[in-house]
Write a protein that holds these residues in place. Structure first.
Motif, PDB file in Angstrom:
ATOM      1  N   ALA A   1      28.109  44.242 135.918  1.00 37.67           N
ATOM      2  CA  ALA A   1      28.446  43.576 134.540  1.00 37.67           C
ATOM      3  C   ALA A   1      27.218  43.615 133.350  1.00 37.67           C
ATOM      4  O   ALA A   1      27.203  43.152 132.162  1.00 37.67           O
ATOM      5  CB  ALA A   1      28.388  41.975 135.253  1.00 37.67           C
ATOM      6  N   SER A   2      26.132  44.054 134.119  1.00 36.64           N
ATOM      7  CA  SER A   2      24.827  43.647 133.404  1.00 36.64           C
ATOM      8  C   SER A   2      25.612  45.719 132.208  1.00 36.64           C
ATOM      9  O   SER A   2      24.664  45.184 130.980  1.00 36.64           O
ATOM     10  CB  SER A   2      24.094  44.587 133.931  1.00 36.64           C
ATOM     11  OG  SER A   2      22.895  44.170 133.131  1.00 36.64           O
ATOM     12  N   MET A   3      25.362  46.018 132.853  1.00 35.91           N
ATOM     13  CA  MET A   3      25.779  47.556 132.302  1.00 35.91           C
ATOM     14  C   MET A   3      26.568  47.710 131.017  1.00 35.91           C
ATOM     15  O   MET A   3      27.153  48.179 129.840  1.00 35.91           O
ATOM     16  CB  MET A   3      25.881  48.771 133.352  1.00 35.91           C
ATOM     17  CG  MET A   3      25.051  49.133 133.665  1.00 35.91           C
ATOM     18  SD  MET A   3      25.206  50.470 134.823  1.00 35.91           S
ATOM     19  CE  MET A   3      26.196  51.882 134.546  1.00 35.91           C
ATOM     20  N   ALA A   4      28.063  46.858 131.350  1.00 32.43           N
ATOM     21  CA  ALA A   4      28.995  46.292 131.043  1.00 32.43           C
ATOM     22  C   ALA A   4      28.201  45.465 129.310  1.00 32.43           C
ATOM     23  O   ALA A   4      29.183  45.716 127.917  1.00 32.43           O
ATOM     24  CB  ALA A   4      30.603  45.479 131.546  1.00 32.43           C
ATOM     25  N   ALA A   5      27.257  44.254 129.783  1.00 32.97           N
ATOM     26  CA  ALA A   5      27.583  43.639 128.550  1.00 32.97           C
ATOM     27  C   ALA A   5      26.450  44.743 127.336  1.00 32.97           C
ATOM     28  O   ALA A   5      26.396  44.489 126.147  1.00 32.97           O
ATOM     29  CB  ALA A   5      26.422  42.779 129.129  1.00 32.97           C
ATOM     30  N   ASP A   6      26.335  45.522 128.274  1.00 40.32           N
ATOM     31  CA  ASP A   6      24.218  46.299 127.579  1.00 40.32           C
ATOM     32  C   ASP A   6      25.844  47.645 126.641  1.00 40.32           C
ATOM     33  O   ASP A   6      25.051  47.923 125.210  1.00 40.32           O
ATOM     34  CB  ASP A   6      23.632  47.006 128.820  1.00 40.32           C
ATOM     35  CG  ASP A   6      21.926  48.539 127.350  1.00 40.32           C
ATOM     36  OD1 ASP A   6      22.298  47.182 126.782  1.00 40.32           O
ATOM     37  OD2 ASP A   6      22.314  49.005 127.294  1.00 40.32           O
TER      38      ASP A   6
END
Length: 156
Positions: free
Chosen positions: A80-85
């Motif tokens: 999820a963090s990678m998708a947000a970044d």
């Protein structure tokens, strides 16, 4: 009296053999009871051991499921963090510059925290704390700098 003596001897002999048979039956019954009790004791010991092994197996299965849930949650958070970044687009140059400096600074800070925890933690708590800090620092290092490789243009 001869016939009466013979009859009495026969009765006494029959009674004596009857008493011996009864005694032998009781002795055999005693050994059978002892053997049955020993068999029951062994059976209950086996059942107890089996139940203990089943309980231990269920406990290990539960531990494994908890560890799997924890790891799955970590990977879901990272994803999820990678998708947000990846969703963050281009912005002002100074914003991009701050973003460019943030990753190395945070990575250095994470490794510094991991090192300080390793130095300051006692032996009992060190293993789990270090594992968590090392996981975070390694994930940050590989993720933050792994996507900084040269970008390839669209292939025709």
């Amino acid at each position: 009296m001869d016939p009466i003596t013979g009859l009495a001897a026969s009765a006494a002999g029959g009674g004596l053999f009857g008493l011996i048979g009864t005694a032998l039956g009781r002795v055999a019954g005693h050994f059978e009871t002892r053997q049955r009790l020993q068999h029951e004791t062994e059976r209950w010991a086996h059942e107890t051991k089996l139940l203990e092994l089943q309980r231990h197996a269920r406990a290990e299965e539960t531990e494994g499921e908890l560890a799997l849930a924890e790891v799955s949650g970590r990977w879901a958070g990272l994803s999820a963090s990678m998708a947000a970044d990846a969703a963050i687009g281009e912005s002002y140059r100074w914003v991009s510059a701050v973003r460019g400096v943030t990753r190395p600074a945070l990575t250095l800070l994470l490794w510094l925290i991991a090192g300080l925890i390793w130095i300051g933690a006692d032996g009992a708590g060190r293993a789990s704390i270090i594992e968590t800090a090392t996981f975070a620092a390694t994930a940050a290092t590989l993720w933050w700098f792994g996507d900084r490789g040269p970008r390839r243009g669209p292939t025709a």
